[in-house]
Structures are given as structure tokens and as C-alpha cells.
Scaffold this motif. Structure first.
Motif, PDB file in Angstrom:
ATOM      1  N   ILE A 170      18.337   9.580 -30.312  1.00  0.00           N
ATOM      2  CA  ILE A 170      18.967  10.613 -29.478  1.00  0.00           C
ATOM      3  C   ILE A 170      19.588  10.066 -28.199  1.00  0.00           C
ATOM      4  N   GLY A 174      23.513  10.667 -27.682  1.00  0.00           N
ATOM      5  CA  GLY A 174      24.017  11.376 -26.512  1.00  0.00           C
ATOM      6  C   GLY A 174      24.937  10.513 -25.671  1.00  0.00           C
ATOM      7  N   ILE A 191      29.602  20.604 -22.582  1.00  0.00           N
ATOM      8  CA  ILE A 191      28.705  20.193 -23.655  1.00  0.00           C
ATOM      9  C   ILE A 191      28.060  21.427 -24.273  1.00  0.00           C
ATOM     10  N   CYS A 194      22.048  22.270 -25.612  1.00  0.00           N
ATOM     11  CA  CYS A 194      21.180  21.593 -24.645  1.00  0.00           C
ATOM     12  C   CYS A 194      19.851  21.212 -25.275  1.00  0.00           C
ATOM     13  N   VAL A 197      19.691  15.904 -27.926  1.00  0.00           N
ATOM     14  CA  VAL A 197      20.920  15.111 -27.862  1.00  0.00           C
ATOM     15  C   VAL A 197      21.816  15.620 -26.740  1.00  0.00           C
ATOM     16  N   GLY A 198      21.933  16.930 -26.613  1.00  0.00           N
ATOM     17  CA  GLY A 198      22.730  17.480 -25.532  1.00  0.00           C
ATOM     18  C   GLY A 198      22.210  17.068 -24.163  1.00  0.00           C
ATOM     19  N   GLN A 199      20.880  17.044 -24.013  1.00  0.00           N
ATOM     20  CA  GLN A 199      20.298  16.614 -22.735  1.00  0.00           C
ATOM     21  C   GLN A 199      20.653  15.160 -22.434  1.00  0.00           C
ATOM     22  N   MET A 200      20.604  14.307 -23.456  1.00  0.00           N
ATOM     23  CA  MET A 200      20.982  12.906 -23.253  1.00  0.00           C
ATOM     24  C   MET A 200      22.473  12.778 -22.947  1.00  0.00           C
ATOM     25  N   ALA A 201      23.282  13.627 -23.576  1.00  0.00           N
ATOM     26  CA  ALA A 201      24.722  13.596 -23.316  1.00  0.00           C
ATOM     27  C   ALA A 201      25.035  14.022 -21.884  1.00  0.00           C
ATOM     28  N   SER A 204      24.109  11.140 -19.685  1.00  0.00           N
ATOM     29  CA  SER A 204      25.013  10.020 -19.954  1.00  0.00           C
ATOM     30  C   SER A 204      26.388  10.261 -19.358  1.00  0.00           C
ATOM     31  N   ALA A 260      27.376  19.146 -29.547  1.00  0.00           N
ATOM     32  CA  ALA A 260      26.059  18.581 -29.847  1.00  0.00           C
ATOM     33  C   ALA A 260      25.211  19.581 -30.617  1.00  0.00           C
TER      34      ALA A 260
END
Length: 389
Positions: A170, A174, A191, A194, A197-201, A204, A260
Motif C-alpha cells: 500500500i 499510494g 483523491i 481514503c 492506499v488513499g491515505q498513503m497517496a 505521498s 484509489a
């Protein structure tokens, strides 16, 4: 050994299965010290990914200690502590040599099956259907790792399992989502989703220089975690997302939009998402691309749509006329994890990010089947589950 196994839609079990063994000289066996349930595992739980078989071992976010290596494995030794990428890659084919590890030509033994659906086959994946190789996954006490000199990355002892586990999927996914956006100073990135993956995106995108991140979801705990990272959050049940993004960007649209979510969006999001769900139920469609449609419309002219949510087949009513006439760029992939690992491990070591922020539930394998349901239903504030066999 104990492992989480798939037995049909909504039927995940913790049961005894045979221990893995060395099959090829380039294999390694790891004793799993931590593994996680991924959002894409929920597509298996919901029965939307084809070619699963009863008893398949699940899981593709895994780390542990090397306990055995094949005769040709040179980079690992017994006792090494490693994180295992979810993409299985040979390191020698056309794509691996160019850094496109998730396009590996050699790691999917069922590539003919995949080619019939997609035209060509991607790499094999751990615990993710026979379409992608039929490999046993890592939600288990032990895992066989093919091409062990290419995939696993050694991690230093001063970093905890929880800090590095998400290098398996993840965090690179992301990060790749944000990397695809070609972020420039002053950019606004929107985005959708959440989840983990969305949190990592979100984080990032800020690491890569975004001035503003707009995060879209409806689950309070997810929106709160996104806000804690500095994102402006929108609840799609409370406001019209297109109108709000246009208002926030003075009618221009976001510089880049990240999907995401993928094929299983909230069916209460809009009329078209309900229709998508009906089509899938009646076998009139394979995927539900409501989020992708909205991301396209919310992206500014000559912006980028970055897609990391999982889609499996053919998408209906995607507004390609909008994309073509407004010059949009599409970037998407199963993540070539090995390409990103050195950079992301360095960011963790420097303290720029601690991916463990996303963990809400810690459990044993025996608790895994119930936590699949908890995660899928977004109960008990569940955002990310980590299990220790």
C-alpha cells in the motif's frame, strides 16, 4: 501451518494447510512475522475476482524472517528480515530490466489464461487468483517466495515490523499514484477513496510537493485521518463533488485526480453507481467505474488521471470524449513495487513518513476471518488490519 483460506464469497477460514517447500532453486521460505488484509483482498472476499479456488491461501502484504533458501538464491540467507513485494518478478525479462516489475513475462504460470482476458499477462501475484498465477499468499505462518533474489528487501533491525510492512504494497501503491501525477509547485491533487492506499497517496502527494490535497470519502474515521495529514476533506454524501471541486479550483478542476477506489465504490454515491451495481448483478457488466467517471470530469484540461484502484474487466460509459477533447493523461498500473522500494525505505529511515499510522486493528490469524467482515463493512473504525501469525 495455519493460514487464511478462501472458500467462496464471504467465506474466509483459518485452517491448517501444508507447509510450503522449496520448489525452485531460486526460492526462499520465510516465517511470517506480520501480514495485513488489503483493500484489494475485499474484492476476493466479495467474489468479484475470477478463477479463485476453494482452499486458496490469501494475502499479499507480508514480511518475515528467512528460514530456508534454494541452492541458487544468492542475496538472502537464513535469518534475514525481509519485506516481500506483492508482485512476483524474475528480474531478467524485458520488463523487469526496464523497471516494470509488475509486467514480468516469466512469473505467471497461467499467463495464457490472463492473456485471453487482458491481451497480455502481467506478473504473478501472491494470493490473488489463478488468473495471476495461483500462488499461495502470505496470510499464513510461512510463505514460499519465488525469485527470492529479486523481490524481498532486507530491512534494518531498528525499524519495527509495522513501520516497514506496508512496503509490500500500500505504501508503494499510494506513492506511485502520486508519482504518476507529475506534481508541480502549487498543484491541487484530488483523491477519491481514503482507505489505506488513499491515505498513503495523500501523504505521498504532500511529500512530492502538492500544495493542496482534496480527499473524498464518506467514512468519518477515514476523513479524520485524511484531515490529520493536512488534506481538505469532502463527504460525497453531503455535497456534490464536481461542484465543490470546481468551486475550490475557480472553475478549472484539479491538476490531477487519483482513483484509489476501483471497481467497488459505494453504491449510494449516485444514480450511475446504482445502475453499475445492477448491471454487474445481472451479468451485464464486469466493473463499476463511477469514481473514474467523476475523476475524469473533475480533472482540469491537460491534467492527469492516476488510477490505482483495482479494475478487472470492461468499463461502461467512461467519458472518453471528455478525456480526449480536454487532453487528459491517464496513468495506471499494478505497482512495480521493487522499483520504489529503495526510495521508500530511505524515506521511512529518515523519518519523513511512518506508514504504521494507518493501523487500527491488530490481531491473530484466528481472528482474521471476522476482521475481513469488519474491514469490508467499515465497522469499529477499521481502516487497516495487521495480523501476527
Amino acid at each position: 501451518m495455519k493460514a487464511l483460506t478462501w472458500h467462496g464469497k464471504g467465506d474466509i477460514r483459518c485452517e491448517s494447510v501444508p507447509d510450503p517447500t522449496i520448489v525452485d532453486a531460486t526460492d526462499a521460505i520465510i516465517k511470517v512475522t506480520a501480514c495485513a488484509i488489503c483493500g484489494s483482498d475485499l474484492h476476493l472476499y466479495d467474489g468479484v475476482i475470477p478463477s479463485m479456488k476453494s482452499g486458496d491461501v490469501l494475502g499479499h502484504e507480508t514480511m518475515g524472517e528467512v528460514v530456508e533458501v534454494g541452492a541458487a538464491t544468492k542475496n538472502l540467507k537464513v535469518g534475514d528480515r525481509v519485506v516481500v513485494p506483492f508482485t512476483i518478478s524474475c528480474g531478467e525479462c524485458f520488463f523487469c530490466k526496464r523497471g516494470f516489475f509488475s509486467g514480468c513475462e516469466r512469473s505467471n504460470p497461467n499467463k495464457d489464461m490472463a492473456s485471453k482476458l487482458w491481451g497480455s499477462s502481467p506478473a504473478g501475484l501472491f494470493g490473488y487468483s489463478h488468473l495471476l498465477g495461483g500462488y499461495a499468499g502470505g496470510q499464513a505462518e510461512y510463505l514460499r517466495v519465488p525469485f527470492a533474489d529479486v523481490g524481498p528487501i532486507k530491512v534494518p533491525d531498528h525499524l519495527s515490523d509495522e513501520q516497514v510492512l506496508f512496503l509490500s504494497d500500500i505504501f508503494p501503491t499510494g506513492y506511485m499514484a502520486a508519482d504518476f501525477c507529475n506534481i508541480q509547485q502549487g498543484d491541487t491533487i484530488a483523491i477519491w477513496g481514503c482507505g489505506p492506499v488513499g491515505q498513503m497517496a495523500i501523504r505521498s502527494a504532500f511529500l512530492l510537493g502538492a500544495e493542496r490535497v482534496i480527499a473524498i470519502d464518506t467514512v468519518p474515521e477515514r476523513l479524520a485521518l485524511a484531515q490529520a495529514a493536512g488534506a481538505l476533506t469532502l463527504d460525497f454524501h453531503e455535497e456534490d463533488i464536481y461542484d465543490r471541486i470546481m468551486q475550490l479550483t475557480h472553475g478549472r478542476g484539479a491538476d490531477a485526480c487519483i482513483d484509489a477506489v476501483g471497481t467497488e465504490p459505494d453504491t449510494t454515491a449516485s444514480a450511475d453507481s446504482v445502475l453499475d451495481r445492477v448491471k454487474v448483478a445481472l451479468f451485464m457488466g464486469t466493473d463499476r467505474p463511477h469514481v473514474l467517471r467523476q475523476a475524469i470530469h473533475c480533472c482540469r484540461n491537460f491534467g492527469t488521471v492516476s488510477i490505482v484502484g483495482v479494475y478487472g474487466g470492461f468499463l461502461d460509459k467512461v467519458p472518453m470524449g471528455s478525456a480526449i477533447n480536454r487532453g487528459l493523461t491517464f496513468r495506471m498500473a499494478q505497482t512495480p513495487v521493487q522499483h520504489y522500494l529503495p526510495t521508500l525505505l530511505e524515506r521511512i529511515e529518515k523519518g519523513e513518513i511512518d506508514p504504521s499510522f494507518v493501523i487500527t486493528h491488530r490481531a491473530t490469524l484466528e481472528e482474521g476471518p471476522e476482521l475481513y467482515k469488519t474491514f469490508r463493512d467499515k465497522h469499529d473504525g477499521c481502516i487497516k488490519v495487521v495480523m501476527r501469525p
